[in-house]
Design a protein around this motif. Structure first.
Motif, PDB file in Angstrom:
ATOM      1  N   GLU A  91     -37.856 -26.190 -11.420  1.00 30.18           N
ATOM      2  CA  GLU A  91     -38.844 -25.937 -10.366  1.00 30.18           C
ATOM      3  C   GLU A  91     -40.240 -25.741 -10.944  1.00 30.18           C
ATOM      4  O   GLU A  91     -41.234 -25.986 -10.267  1.00 30.18           O
ATOM      5  N   ASN A  92     -40.262 -25.241 -12.172  1.00 31.21           N
ATOM      6  CA  ASN A  92     -41.555 -24.916 -12.761  1.00 31.21           C
ATOM      7  C   ASN A  92     -41.611 -25.323 -14.241  1.00 31.21           C
ATOM      8  O   ASN A  92     -41.617 -24.483 -15.131  1.00 31.21           O
ATOM      9  N   ARG A  94     -42.861 -26.499 -17.846  1.00 29.05           N
ATOM     10  CA  ARG A  94     -44.075 -26.196 -18.603  1.00 29.05           C
ATOM     11  C   ARG A  94     -44.669 -27.430 -19.260  1.00 29.05           C
ATOM     12  O   ARG A  94     -45.857 -27.489 -19.507  1.00 29.05           O
TER      13      ARG A  94
END
Length: 150
Positions: A91-92, A94
């Motif tokens: 979802e997130n 880097r």
DNA sequence: GCCAACGTTGGC
DNA sequence: GCCAACGTTGGC
């Protein structure tokens, strides 16, 4: 049209590897400034100098083009990869990758020559301490380097 | 292998 | 937010 310089260690992945494979997902970039360029600015059809670093004769060795713009770097989710990052989630993510396609090999243009060229004094690559692995190249730098050294 | 120049981490 | 300690990059 934008121009870039991507560094790679030829022991890991060389211009010959790119030539042989034709396409390559450019993964493993783990520096935020470089990540930001990949994620936000590298565009389709941009041209890229492939640069060999940490080797006997560092320098520009070829040209590639961008065939796929930013997507989450798959290696950050791969527990078996040395680029695995526990802090990354689907979802997130880097870290980001782009995909390159081989364009041509150049007769190697050694860093030593570029450093000695007054015309290139302001080039990012030449700046003392610049370790950036994804860096922009200006149109005039790009054209000058090809005209002068290839 | 050395080491300068960065970048990141984490205690405070 | 500071900064010391540590890790990495990359030319030489």
């Amino acid at each position: 049209m934008q121009y870039w310089l991507f560094k790679t260690e030829p022991d890991e992945f060389s211009i010959n590897d790119l030539k042989r494979k034709n396409n390559e997902v450019w993964d493993g970039i783990r520096n935020y400034q470089a990540r930001n360029f990949l994620r936000d600015q590298v565009a389709l059809d941009d041209l890229v100098f492939i640069y060999h670093s940490s080797c006997k004769e560092p320098g520009i060795v070829g040209i590639a083009t961008v065939i796929k713009t930013a997507f989450p770097d798959p290696s950050q989710f791969d527990a078996n990869s040395k680029y695995f990052d526990t802090k990354s989630t689907l979802e997130n993510p880097r870290w980001f990758s782009v995909e390159l396609q081989f364009v041509k090999q150049l007769r190697p243009i050694p860093l030593a020559k570029l450093k000695n060229d007054q015309q290139l004094a302001s080039m990012l690559l030449i700046q003392k301490g610049s370790r950036l692995s994804i860096q922009p190249v200006t149109k005039s730098e790009w054209e000058y380097i090809l005209k002068t050294y290839s």
